[in-house]
Design an enzyme around this catalytic site. Sequence first.
Site, short mmCIF file in Angstrom:
data_model
loop_
_atom_site.label_atom_id
_atom_site.label_comp_id
_atom_site.label_asym_id
_atom_site.label_seq_id
_atom_site.Cartn_x
_atom_site.Cartn_y
_atom_site.Cartn_z
N VAL A 150 44.06 37.98 43.52
CA VAL A 150 43.26 36.93 42.86
C VAL A 150 41.86 37.47 42.53
O VAL A 150 41.35 37.28 41.42
CB VAL A 150 43.14 35.66 43.75
CG1 VAL A 150 42.24 34.63 43.08
CG2 VAL A 150 44.52 35.06 44.00
N ASP A 165 34.60 45.38 48.14
CA ASP A 165 35.70 45.40 49.11
C ASP A 165 35.34 46.37 50.22
O ASP A 165 34.68 47.39 49.98
CB ASP A 165 37.01 45.82 48.42
CG ASP A 165 38.21 45.28 49.17
OD1 ASP A 165 38.88 44.36 48.64
OD2 ASP A 165 38.49 45.75 50.29
N THR A 183 42.69 34.69 53.40
CA THR A 183 42.67 33.66 54.44
C THR A 183 44.10 33.56 54.98
O THR A 183 44.83 32.61 54.69
CB THR A 183 42.22 32.29 53.86
OG1 THR A 183 43.03 31.99 52.71
CG2 THR A 183 40.77 32.30 53.45
N THR A 235 41.75 29.94 48.89
CA THR A 235 42.23 28.61 49.27
C THR A 235 41.84 28.32 50.71
O THR A 235 42.21 29.07 51.62
CB THR A 235 43.76 28.54 49.10
OG1 THR A 235 44.05 28.91 47.76
CG2 THR A 235 44.30 27.16 49.39
N PHE A 279 44.68 28.99 40.40
CA PHE A 279 46.08 28.56 40.23
C PHE A 279 46.89 29.70 39.60
O PHE A 279 47.78 29.46 38.80
CB PHE A 279 46.14 27.30 39.35
CG PHE A 279 45.43 26.11 39.96
CD1 PHE A 279 46.05 25.35 40.94
CD2 PHE A 279 44.15 25.77 39.57
CE1 PHE A 279 45.40 24.25 41.51
CE2 PHE A 279 43.50 24.68 40.12
CZ PHE A 279 44.12 23.92 41.10
N PHE A 293 59.85 24.21 37.76
CA PHE A 293 60.04 24.24 39.22
C PHE A 293 61.26 23.44 39.68
O PHE A 293 61.27 22.84 40.75
CB PHE A 293 58.75 23.81 39.95
CG PHE A 293 57.83 24.99 40.12
CD1 PHE A 293 57.21 25.55 39.02
CD2 PHE A 293 57.64 25.58 41.36
CE1 PHE A 293 56.43 26.69 39.13
CE2 PHE A 293 56.86 26.71 41.50
CZ PHE A 293 56.26 27.26 40.38
N LEU A 294 62.28 23.45 38.85
CA LEU A 294 63.56 22.86 39.24
C LEU A 294 64.63 23.94 39.29
O LEU A 294 65.81 23.64 39.13
CB LEU A 294 63.95 21.74 38.27
CG LEU A 294 63.15 20.44 38.39
CD1 LEU A 294 63.64 19.41 37.37
CD2 LEU A 294 63.28 19.85 39.81
N CYS A 348 51.56 32.02 48.67
CA CYS A 348 50.87 30.73 48.51
C CYS A 348 51.67 29.50 48.91
O CYS A 348 51.23 28.74 49.76
CB CYS A 348 50.41 30.58 47.06
SG CYS A 348 49.09 31.72 46.65
C1 UDX Z 1 52.06 29.90 43.31
C2 UDX Z 1 51.57 28.80 42.37
O1 UDX Z 1 52.53 28.63 41.30
C3 UDX Z 1 50.19 29.14 41.84
O2 UDX Z 1 49.71 28.08 41.02
C4 UDX Z 1 49.26 29.35 43.03
O3 UDX Z 1 47.95 29.59 42.68
C5 UDX Z 1 49.80 30.48 43.88
O4 UDX Z 1 51.11 30.11 44.32
P1 UDX Z 1 53.15 32.31 43.11
O5 UDX Z 1 53.21 32.29 44.60
O6 UDX Z 1 52.63 33.53 42.43
O7 UDX Z 1 52.27 31.09 42.56
O8 UDX Z 1 54.64 32.10 42.57
P2 UDX Z 1 55.49 30.94 41.89
O9 UDX Z 1 55.86 31.38 40.54
O10 UDX Z 1 54.85 29.62 42.04
O11 UDX Z 1 56.82 31.01 42.80
C6 UDX Z 1 56.76 30.79 44.21
C7 UDX Z 1 58.14 30.82 44.82
O12 UDX Z 1 58.90 29.70 44.40
C8 UDX Z 1 58.98 32.06 44.43
O13 UDX Z 1 59.67 32.51 45.58
C9 UDX Z 1 59.97 31.53 43.41
O14 UDX Z 1 61.18 32.24 43.39
C10 UDX Z 1 60.17 30.11 43.91
N1 UDX Z 1 60.60 29.17 42.86
C11 UDX Z 1 59.75 28.87 41.85
C12 UDX Z 1 61.86 28.57 42.93
O15 UDX Z 1 62.64 28.83 43.86
N2 UDX Z 1 62.20 27.67 41.96
C13 UDX Z 1 61.37 27.34 40.93
O16 UDX Z 1 61.77 26.51 40.10
C14 UDX Z 1 60.11 27.97 40.87
#
Ligand code: UDX
Length: 449
Positions: A11, A30, A86, A126, A157, A257-258, A268
């Site tokens: 980040v 750093d 963190t 965060t 995000f 996210f489905l 995260c």
């Molecule tokens: C996430 C948030 O999306 C982001 O906004 C925040 O700032 C940091 O955390 P990230 O951890 O990079 O981002 O990955 P993301 O794309 O959100 O996926 C997270 C996990 O969820 C992955 O393991 C992914 O495989 C899983 N996932 C995601 C699913 O299983 N199904 C989905 O529909 C979407």
Amino acid sequence: MKIMIVGTGYVGLVTGTCLADLGNFVTCVDSDLKKLTVLKGCKSPFYESGLEERLKRNSEAGRLSFTSSIRDDFKETDVFFNIVGTPSLESGELDLSYMYSVVREFFDVYKNTGCNDFKVFVMKSTVPVGTGQEIVAIRESYGISDDQVAIVSNPEFLRQGTAVDDFFHPDRIVIGSSCDKALDIVQKLYDPLSRRDTPIVRTSLQTAELSKYASNTYLATKISFINEMANLCELTGADVSDVSKIMGLDARIGRYFLNFGPGYGGSCLPKDTKSLVHLSEILGYDLKIASAVEAVNDHQKKRVMSYILDYFNHDLTGKIFAVLGLSFKPNTDDVRESSSLVIIESLLNQGANVKAFDPEVNFLSEFDGYDGFSIVGDSYEVAESADAIILVTEWNMFRELDLKRLKSVMNQPVFFDLRNVYSPKKLEDAGFDAYVVGRKCLKVAIDKG
Ligand code: UDX
């Protein structure tokens, strides 16, 4: 503007590099000297699409530099971003020690150098709700006023793998503070993005902090919800890919996210959900949904094991499993909280051998002590002599595998597709015994959770 970024994790480095790309002068700090050498050589210490070229361009243009001390360039800097790690403790509580040591160092330097210029101190890491106010209290203990240093929360995000693109095309920018002057300054930094109609929400410190947790926990909820629907589909013979599509077509639900699968991982979603539950416990509030989301996710990561054990009559001794994908999602080399680690550990503990292939991960210290684990160089090598394939991460390169060729090198043609990359028919047509999450079970007992 002159900016300092403290902490060059994904980040911090993405934020610093992209702010330099917008024309600001950015110093990244750093304490890891090895990392600084890499960064000064214009190389990114981790894989993130589009980052290295910007790092090089802005370093060469003199807008991006790296150092180990916040004292360098302190006086000239207008805005400081605290983006140190963190990490999560076992209880869900966050280890805020790095974050607070940066806060104290910042106030020490401000005080000891006799600085009196207005500075903005932005929390991007965060942190639990209330942390911003704690920092205000620390500032007051130094006798430094709001007119000298203002505290702002500006949650990130960014998604790994698309972080650079997310920086330039965010859905929204959130800035929280009780100081209007500071809000104006931070808003100005993001002005080039707001010209592209990105909404900027100005709010309080606490609201900004909580909005990050609320967003990530809601995303985790969507995933755990669809994963439970997938599990229910396995019991009823319904097809979760259609269920997910039908739900997503409802504008009130939305299609993102489905995607069902082996549970969410990464640095995260697991951490933020746990941390929100932990904070609620401290406040005496029982956050029922988030607790259930976590429990469903923990189970989902292990779920495939019950199918594997049934299929192989509860004896995995000497069996060889080919794992496709180690990272927690495609386009990153990050394996934190990845479902593949849970599955591999379980297989090894049952006496199986595991070969794995991932396009970006070629080393895993987690399984150092296990003789039965190896990482190999491609998808066909991983399948050689295997008794089953388990596809855990949906890298694009796994979407177009020559299934017949894979089958021909295996000992037994069994395919566990945990990401719905292949239709059950496609796998069966190629001669595999197929399990596709939420769509097709093998002829063995179904896991009832
Ligand atoms: C996430 C948030 O999306 C982001 O906004 C925040 O700032 C940091 O955390 P990230 O951890 O990079 O981002 O990955 P993301 O794309 O959100 O996926 C997270 C996990 O969820 C992955 O393991 C992914 O495989 C899983 N996932 C995601 C699913 O299983 N199904 C989905 O529909 C979407």
